[in-house]
Design a protein around this motif. Sequence first.
Motif, short mmCIF file in Angstrom:
data_model
loop_
_atom_site.label_atom_id
_atom_site.label_comp_id
_atom_site.label_asym_id
_atom_site.label_seq_id
_atom_site.Cartn_x
_atom_site.Cartn_y
_atom_site.Cartn_z
N ARG A 261 19.41 9.78 -112.81
CA ARG A 261 20.67 10.73 -112.90
C ARG A 261 21.00 11.93 -112.88
N PRO A 262 21.76 12.84 -111.80
CA PRO A 262 21.85 13.73 -111.89
C PRO A 262 23.46 14.29 -112.20
N GLU A 263 23.25 15.98 -112.70
CA GLU A 263 24.47 16.45 -112.76
C GLU A 263 25.45 15.89 -111.74
N THR A 264 27.01 16.20 -112.73
CA THR A 264 27.55 16.23 -111.26
C THR A 264 28.81 16.85 -111.86
N ARG A 265 28.20 18.10 -112.26
CA ARG A 265 28.72 19.21 -113.14
C ARG A 265 27.40 20.13 -113.62
N PRO A 266 27.74 21.59 -113.50
CA PRO A 266 26.59 22.57 -114.19
C PRO A 266 26.76 22.52 -115.73
N HIS A 267 25.42 21.74 -116.21
CA HIS A 267 24.89 22.09 -117.61
C HIS A 267 25.97 21.01 -118.31
N GLU A 268 25.78 19.82 -117.42
CA GLU A 268 26.77 18.26 -117.84
C GLU A 268 26.03 17.99 -118.84
N PHE A 269 24.76 18.18 -118.80
CA PHE A 269 23.47 17.33 -119.91
C PHE A 269 22.73 17.58 -120.96
N ARG A 270 21.79 17.85 -121.81
CA ARG A 270 21.50 17.79 -122.73
C ARG A 270 19.93 19.05 -122.46
N ARG A 271 19.95 19.94 -122.63
CA ARG A 271 19.00 20.67 -122.61
C ARG A 271 17.95 21.29 -123.66
N CYS A 272 16.82 21.10 -123.73
CA CYS A 272 15.58 21.26 -124.81
C CYS A 272 16.13 22.66 -125.74
N SER A 273 16.40 22.48 -126.97
CA SER A 273 16.08 23.41 -127.36
C SER A 273 15.77 24.51 -128.03
N VAL A 274 14.13 24.02 -127.66
CA VAL A 274 13.68 24.91 -127.50
C VAL A 274 12.25 25.58 -126.36
N CYS A 275 12.13 24.80 -125.51
CA CYS A 275 11.81 25.11 -124.45
C CYS A 275 12.52 25.74 -123.63
N GLY A 276 13.69 25.29 -123.19
CA GLY A 276 14.53 25.21 -122.88
C GLY A 276 14.51 24.69 -121.28
N LYS A 277 13.26 23.70 -121.39
CA LYS A 277 12.86 23.31 -119.47
C LYS A 277 13.40 21.82 -118.90
N VAL A 278 13.78 20.81 -119.54
CA VAL A 278 13.81 19.81 -119.56
C VAL A 278 15.60 19.87 -119.55
N ASN A 279 16.14 19.01 -119.37
CA ASN A 279 17.22 18.25 -119.61
C ASN A 279 17.16 16.77 -119.40
N TYR A 280 18.71 16.78 -120.56
CA TYR A 280 18.45 14.52 -120.54
C TYR A 280 19.74 14.55 -120.80
N CYS A 281 20.62 13.08 -119.43
CA CYS A 281 21.83 12.28 -120.21
C CYS A 281 21.20 11.96 -121.04
N SER A 282 21.64 11.20 -122.09
CA SER A 282 21.57 10.68 -123.28
C SER A 282 20.57 10.94 -123.77
N ARG A 283 20.68 10.59 -124.96
CA ARG A 283 19.83 10.04 -126.42
C ARG A 283 18.24 9.60 -126.31
N GLY A 284 18.77 8.29 -125.48
CA GLY A 284 17.24 7.87 -125.51
C GLY A 284 16.55 7.82 -124.43
N CYS A 285 17.23 8.42 -122.98
CA CYS A 285 16.35 8.88 -122.23
C CYS A 285 15.74 10.73 -123.24
N GLN A 286 15.85 11.34 -123.61
CA GLN A 286 15.31 12.28 -124.29
C GLN A 286 14.05 12.04 -125.78
N SER A 287 15.45 10.71 -126.00
CA SER A 287 13.75 9.66 -126.49
C SER A 287 12.40 9.28 -126.34
#
Length: 351
Positions: free
Chosen positions: A276-302
């Motif tokens: 899934r792509p973002e439909t607007r800037p900063h829509e998805f959550r970003r890893c708060s430690v490295c800041g290099k990856v982002n996720y559309c949901s908690r499930g995808c993050q896990s």
Amino acid sequence: MRRPFRYFRRYDYFDALPDDLVVSVLSKLSSTASSPSHFINVLLTCKRLNRLALHRLVLAKAGPKVFTVKARNWSESTHRFLKLCVNAGNVHACYALGMIRFYCLQNRKSGLALMAKAAMKSHASALYSLAVIQFNGSGGSKRDKDLRAGVALCARASLLGHIDALRELGHCLQDGYGVRQNIAEGRRLLLQANAREVAYVIRSVSQSSSSPSRSSSLLTWHAHRYQNSPCLADSTSSLSNPEVHQPNWFLREWFESGRGVLAEGLRLCAHIGCGRPETRPHEFRRCSVCGKVNYCSRGCQSLDWKLRHKMECSPGELWIEDNGGVGDGGGGPAEADGEGGADVANNVAVG
């Protein structure tokens, strides 16, 4: 004297079959076809099969594998075929075309309507996709988020057996996201999702025993996902790429191949099984430690944390979002914040 028989009258038994019987056979074929080519080859056999294979009843019963279109093969004729199936009432076509229109063709209204049509007919994947859209406010603004609606859609999809929806619901309950917090129930649902997936893998492997390489791949991928689960620790193995649901695979191929171009500042979900792509800037959550990856949901993050990011994530200097927000981490290496660091209170630890 009897005249010798010189000419044998050719009789075509296929032409003698009534149309309704041929349509019935084709309906069974379309519902069990293992790939688009298996169904399309029937259309190319003769004019009669070409005509009857496009019968509404045949298209309505076509199974999900008939719509496993590759992004590189997308064309106007493919689009027309999917629309024919949608008009025939095929829920799998509604979901597949809805995802493609919403995310790839950026026809948000039409794509959302098609996914909603499939969801109203209890299509579990469509329900979960709508939940992700509600959690993120996709296609709109941050104010368009509806967390309660997202939780309700996840609950409905999980009752229909959607494992990712069950996992997402577990995270929501564990973190109090869109629902009253219930840590014990959330953890129970997360363990239940893991157990269901293990059962699915075992069943898939037994069904594909004729293909040892595919069976090994399935076991390798899914076993690796549970290496951090205290209840499923014995299922660990080496890393392999996951099997991806076809619409999600199409999305990832579409953007990674260059057929679809993301606007500046937009990113794909980092989990390889999503797309899934973002439909607007900063829509998805970003890893708060490295800041290099982002996720559309908690499930995808896990899932991505267990699959690869746990080995790649490393604390560094504070990263600053383009809008001036600062990701401050806070609770664990796999936390994520939403909308440029503004929703740190909603972080979720999945390590």
